[in-house]
Design an enzyme around this catalytic site. Structure first.
Site, PDB file in Angstrom:
ATOM      1  N   GLU A 115     -44.624 -55.559 -30.584  1.00  0.00           N
ATOM      2  CA  GLU A 115     -43.816 -56.591 -30.427  1.00  0.00           C
ATOM      3  C   GLU A 115     -42.140 -56.625 -30.961  1.00  0.00           C
ATOM      4  O   GLU A 115     -41.365 -57.135 -30.733  1.00  0.00           O
ATOM      5  CB  GLU A 115     -44.215 -57.864 -31.096  1.00  0.00           C
ATOM      6  CG  GLU A 115     -45.312 -58.773 -30.337  1.00  0.00           C
ATOM      7  CD  GLU A 115     -46.308 -57.879 -29.623  1.00  0.00           C
ATOM      8  OE1 GLU A 115     -46.869 -56.841 -30.474  1.00  0.00           O
ATOM      9  OE2 GLU A 115     -46.611 -58.242 -28.658  1.00  0.00           O
ATOM     10  N   ARG A 152     -28.392 -37.260 -13.131  1.00  0.00           N
ATOM     11  CA  ARG A 152     -27.885 -36.984 -12.008  1.00  0.00           C
ATOM     12  C   ARG A 152     -26.364 -37.005 -11.837  1.00  0.00           C
ATOM     13  O   ARG A 152     -25.688 -36.622 -10.781  1.00  0.00           O
ATOM     14  CB  ARG A 152     -28.490 -37.864 -10.715  1.00  0.00           C
ATOM     15  CG  ARG A 152     -28.403 -39.240 -10.901  1.00  0.00           C
ATOM     16  CD  ARG A 152     -29.127 -40.050  -9.846  1.00  0.00           C
ATOM     17  NE  ARG A 152     -28.559 -40.130  -8.484  1.00  0.00           N
ATOM     18  CZ  ARG A 152     -27.498 -40.289  -8.013  1.00  0.00           C
ATOM     19  NH1 ARG A 152     -26.723 -40.942  -8.949  1.00  0.00           N
ATOM     20  NH2 ARG A 152     -27.089 -40.077  -6.723  1.00  0.00           N
ATOM     21  N   ASP A 167     -22.618 -42.312  -3.697  1.00  0.00           N
ATOM     22  CA  ASP A 167     -23.785 -43.109  -3.499  1.00  0.00           C
ATOM     23  C   ASP A 167     -23.274 -44.784  -3.828  1.00  0.00           C
ATOM     24  O   ASP A 167     -22.133 -45.057  -4.384  1.00  0.00           O
ATOM     25  CB  ASP A 167     -24.871 -42.685  -4.141  1.00  0.00           C
ATOM     26  CG  ASP A 167     -24.732 -42.454  -5.548  1.00  0.00           C
ATOM     27  OD1 ASP A 167     -25.294 -41.668  -6.156  1.00  0.00           O
ATOM     28  OD2 ASP A 167     -23.713 -43.103  -6.182  1.00  0.00           O
TER      29      ASP A 167
END
Ligand code: 6GU
Length: 253
Positions: A115, A152, A167
């Site tokens: 939690e 990346r 991209d």
């Protein structure tokens, strides 16, 4: 880039390390990923890392000692490390955050579980990240998302440097549609313009296809995006076309 991951489920990271571009990047030494088991820093023979919350309530809280010891251990390997807690309470991760993180040489990713984590661990944390407005059972999947997105951007990870620069989100727009062979597939043809060999026309078609997709799916992205006069002209034309279509249908009915 070195990622040290502090987790009670180090085996989950075999998914990330087992194959694909991340595995190749590790082999090429453009990145390293080291999962460390927080239980190794527990002091009792049951390797306890959680306990009941003071004040009562359901669920368990991660104890401060094992986590802070694990963080200290990770920092000894590189004191310049930037330490991030993965939690739904964090700021929301996006491409801009990924670019910022790619500027560091070492990241320590602390995966929360149960939690929550004892509040006193926060003193040892530089930043808190969430990967979106939903609740996961732990920070492990979020840590993998961060590792993948940041990796990346590190030179040497992707085959060509262009793939990261061009991209969707780096350009601030959604990606234009892509096609490969065959030219005709189940009655659906590749758009003629892509076969034309006219690079200027192709570039403009792709830009407009990106704008079109972004207007439909993610108009919020266009609010903070620099747009050219050609972009604006295209969208005005789009607006006019939509108005004409609506006009036709409202007079007809
Ligand atoms: Cl970082 N952790 C958890 N447990 N849930 C999440 C999250 C992180 N990001 C979105 N949901």
């Amino acid at each position: 880039m070195n990622f040290t991951v502090l987790t009670i489920f180090p085996e989950m990271f075999s998914l990330l390390l087992g194959g694909g571009i991340i595995k190749r990047a590790i082999e090429r030494r453009s990145i390293s990923v080291e999962p460390i088991d927080i239980r190794d820093f527990a002091k009792d023979r049951h390797r306890t890392v959680d306990d009941r919350p003071y004040g009562g309530g359901c669920g368990m809280v991660m104890k401060p000692e094992p986590v802070t010891k694990a963080i200290q251990h990770a920092k000894e390997q590189g004191p310049e490390a930037y330490t991030i807690l993965l939690t739904p309470q964090g700021r929301v991760f996006n491409q801009g955050v990924a670019q910022g993180l790619a500027g560091h040489t070492r990241l320590i990713l602390v995966c929360g579980r149960y939690e929550g984590i004892d509040e006193r661990v926060r003193e040892h944390i530089d930043d808190e990240l969430s990967i979106g407005d939903y609740v996961l059972t732990g920070g492990e999947l979020a840590a993998m998302v961060v590792i993948d997105a940041v990796s990346r951007l590190i030179p040497g990870t992707l085959g060509s440097e262009d793939s990261a620069r061009e991209d969707s989100f780096s350009a601030g727009l959604l990606e234009y549609p892509q096609y490969t062979r065959p030219r005709s597939f189940k009655g659906s043809d590749v758009p003629e313009v892509l076969l034309s060999g006219d690079h200027g026309t192709i570039k403009r078609w792709r830009r407009q296809a990106s704008l079109f997709r972004t207007v439909l799916e993610r108009p919020d992205l266009l609010m903070e995006q620099p747009l050219t006069t050609d972009d604006i002209e295209f969208m005005k034309k789009l607006r006019q076309d939509i108005k004409s279509i609506i006009g036709k249908h409202s007079t007809a009915s």
